[in-house]
Design a protein around this motif. Sequence first.
Motif, PDB file in Angstrom:
ATOM      1  N   LYS A 157       0.806  -1.221   0.000  1.00 45.05           N
ATOM      2  CA  LYS A 157       0.000   0.000   0.000  1.00 45.05           C
ATOM      3  C   LYS A 157       0.841   1.273   0.000  1.00 45.05           C
ATOM      4  N   ASP A 158       1.951   1.280   0.760  1.00 41.35           N
ATOM      5  CA  ASP A 158       2.653   2.541   0.991  1.00 41.35           C
ATOM      6  C   ASP A 158       4.060   2.617   0.415  1.00 41.35           C
ATOM      7  N   ILE A 159       4.607   1.510  -0.058  1.00 40.59           N
ATOM      8  CA  ILE A 159       5.972   1.534  -0.608  1.00 40.59           C
ATOM      9  C   ILE A 159       5.981   1.152  -2.089  1.00 40.59           C
ATOM     10  N   LYS A 160       5.339   0.055  -2.394  1.00 43.05           N
ATOM     11  CA  LYS A 160       5.363  -0.466  -3.771  1.00 43.05           C
ATOM     12  C   LYS A 160       4.892   0.536  -4.818  1.00 43.05           C
ATOM     13  N   PRO A 161       3.793   1.279  -4.590  1.00 44.31           N
ATOM     14  CA  PRO A 161       3.323   2.196  -5.639  1.00 44.31           C
ATOM     15  C   PRO A 161       4.325   3.298  -5.985  1.00 44.31           C
ATOM     16  N   TYR A 162       5.238   3.621  -5.073  1.00 44.06           N
ATOM     17  CA  TYR A 162       6.142   4.756  -5.271  1.00 44.06           C
ATOM     18  C   TYR A 162       7.534   4.334  -5.750  1.00 44.06           C
ATOM     19  N   ILE A 163       8.074   3.253  -5.199  1.00 42.72           N
ATOM     20  CA  ILE A 163       9.451   2.896  -5.573  1.00 42.72           C
ATOM     21  C   ILE A 163       9.601   1.433  -5.983  1.00 42.72           C
ATOM     22  N   GLY A 164       8.523   0.666  -5.945  1.00 47.75           N
ATOM     23  CA  GLY A 164       8.627  -0.767  -6.223  1.00 47.75           C
ATOM     24  C   GLY A 164       9.186  -1.085  -7.593  1.00 47.75           C
ATOM     25  N   HIS A 165       8.887  -0.242  -8.575  1.00 53.96           N
ATOM     26  CA  HIS A 165       9.312  -0.501  -9.951  1.00 53.96           C
ATOM     27  C   HIS A 165      10.734  -0.032 -10.234  1.00 53.96           C
ATOM     28  N   LEU A 166      11.331   0.730  -9.316  1.00 54.07           N
ATOM     29  CA  LEU A 166      12.647   1.307  -9.565  1.00 54.07           C
ATOM     30  C   LEU A 166      13.753   0.261  -9.499  1.00 54.07           C
ATOM     31  N   LEU A 167      14.775   0.426 -10.352  1.00 55.50           N
ATOM     32  CA  LEU A 167      15.979  -0.392 -10.234  1.00 55.50           C
ATOM     33  C   LEU A 167      16.676  -0.046  -8.931  1.00 55.50           C
ATOM     34  N   LEU A 168      17.299  -1.034  -8.301  1.00 61.48           N
ATOM     35  CA  LEU A 168      17.909  -0.816  -6.981  1.00 61.48           C
ATOM     36  C   LEU A 168      18.921   0.323  -6.988  1.00 61.48           C
ATOM     37  N   ASN A 169      19.719   0.405  -8.046  1.00 58.17           N
ATOM     38  CA  ASN A 169      20.755   1.451  -8.084  1.00 58.17           C
ATOM     39  C   ASN A 169      20.210   2.818  -8.491  1.00 58.17           C
ATOM     40  N   LYS A 170      18.877   2.902  -8.712  1.00 61.98           N
ATOM     41  CA  LYS A 170      18.270   4.183  -9.072  1.00 61.98           C
ATOM     42  C   LYS A 170      17.462   4.793  -7.917  1.00 61.98           C
ATOM     43  N   VAL A 171      17.408   4.085  -6.789  1.00 58.68           N
ATOM     44  CA  VAL A 171      16.646   4.597  -5.648  1.00 58.68           C
ATOM     45  C   VAL A 171      17.479   5.653  -4.932  1.00 58.68           C
ATOM     46  N   HIS A 172      16.911   6.855  -4.777  1.00 60.08           N
ATOM     47  CA  HIS A 172      17.593   7.971  -4.122  1.00 60.08           C
ATOM     48  C   HIS A 172      17.024   8.135  -2.716  1.00 60.08           C
ATOM     49  N   PRO A 173      17.830   8.553  -1.744  1.00 60.27           N
ATOM     50  CA  PRO A 173      17.295   8.773  -0.396  1.00 60.27           C
ATOM     51  C   PRO A 173      16.064   9.678  -0.370  1.00 60.27           C
ATOM     52  N   PHE A 174      16.000  10.636  -1.309  1.00 57.79           N
ATOM     53  CA  PHE A 174      14.844  11.532  -1.327  1.00 57.79           C
ATOM     54  C   PHE A 174      13.560  10.775  -1.671  1.00 57.79           C
ATOM     55  N   ASP A 175      13.673   9.666  -2.427  1.00 63.71           N
ATOM     56  CA  ASP A 175      12.500   8.846  -2.736  1.00 63.71           C
ATOM     57  C   ASP A 175      11.907   8.259  -1.462  1.00 63.71           C
ATOM     58  N   ILE A 176      12.785   7.841  -0.553  1.00 60.08           N
ATOM     59  CA  ILE A 176      12.327   7.284   0.733  1.00 60.08           C
ATOM     60  C   ILE A 176      11.634   8.375   1.544  1.00 60.08           C
ATOM     61  N   TYR A 177      12.253   9.548   1.575  1.00 57.29           N
ATOM     62  CA  TYR A 177      11.675  10.673   2.328  1.00 57.29           C
ATOM     63  C   TYR A 177      10.287  11.006   1.801  1.00 57.29           C
TER      64      TYR A 177
END
Length: 431
Positions: free
Chosen positions: A146-166
Amino acid sequence: MNSIFHFASLFIFREAAMKYYSKSDIIKYVEVGKKKTIRVYNSLYLEIRSKGNASWVYRFQLNNHRSQMVIGVYSDTNPELMCYDKAMKQAIDYNAMVLNGDNPKLDKLRKKYHDIETVNDLADLYIEQKRKHIKTIYPLIRIYNKDIKPYIGHLLLNKVHPFDIYELVQKVVNSGRHSVATQALYLCKNIFKLGVKSQLITSNPAENYTAKEDAGGAALPRDVVLMEDDIKIMFEVFRQYPKKVPEQTYIGITLLLIFGMRKMELFSARWQDVNFDRMLFQIFADNTKSKKSLAIPIPEDTLFLFDRLKVLAGRSEYLFPARKLSTRPFISDDTINHSIADLFGKVINTREPSENVLGLAGVPEFSPHDLRRSFRTLLAAHGVPREIAERCLNHADSRLIRTYNRYEYAKERKEAHELMAKIILPLAYSR
């Protein structure tokens, strides 16, 4: 030279003497379905479990260590499974690996990590590992989906930025769910921590965020308790909204207050767990938080509730079968949560919130687990000693107490549950 020739002759003779099975042989054996294991090729075996049910197994020896691995499910017709030809090819490839000193089993495990590219892939691995150690994995899956997958689930691991988590944590905070925001942050930290440990990524993008500064702070311990007046009003409101609180849910809440069980200890129970001859409700160690089994005495006054549940359950083996098509045969974790939250005017999924009828009636906002705290408080208020009340809750004792006190308080617990039945039933089923 003669000794070498003799050894080779023995080897050839042994291989020639061994029984091999053709493709047509395999089809016949699987159709018959007699349970057995047959050797199909060098190191390749077929384990037949029943008619039409068999698996390919590869056995090998490396550095004086024997090992085996299931390499596929047999099928001669389904292209997604492993036919005779595919299994033979795989066995030949594995034989070449073993001759080269490589371990096929380790290679297969490593490939699972090599296939992990996105956050969803890594989250699946984390949840798969976590499932082995905790019983209540569903809340983690729910928060992720519900709260993580819709926003970053599709991203490649090396493309996730700390700001995405924030950003994703702030979306949860802004929805007013501070406790869930904290859980989402911790889940992100743990998922990416596994990625760092597995050397899939070099750093954890959630590492520098904290619950206190970035997720609204850690959730405070709940202290909501419903006393008799609150419980009476609660049931009165429930009866006014039978569509929001169906009869199964109504009975479930009643039993939670009488037995003091954890929510899913009750709602996942089977009829075979209820022994009406001995008047005991058995909960097993693998279905409890404390990893302790417990036989809960059933007050005779509650039998009419079980009779009604039996009618509502039909032919199901569960007391509370799923009401809709589901992967689980019993009622969802969220069913009772949604019923209560809806009557407090909380937003449920995408539906418009109802009026806060419970709050307007004077009932303090509570969750299903607060019913367990209410059970414990009512026992204390009516003079039930601490050790008996704690045993009714199946709380884990300290190691010292577990070692020296083996008394189960069966008689005293029976009296405690009978007391709760006399308190709760008139409130839930007032004439």
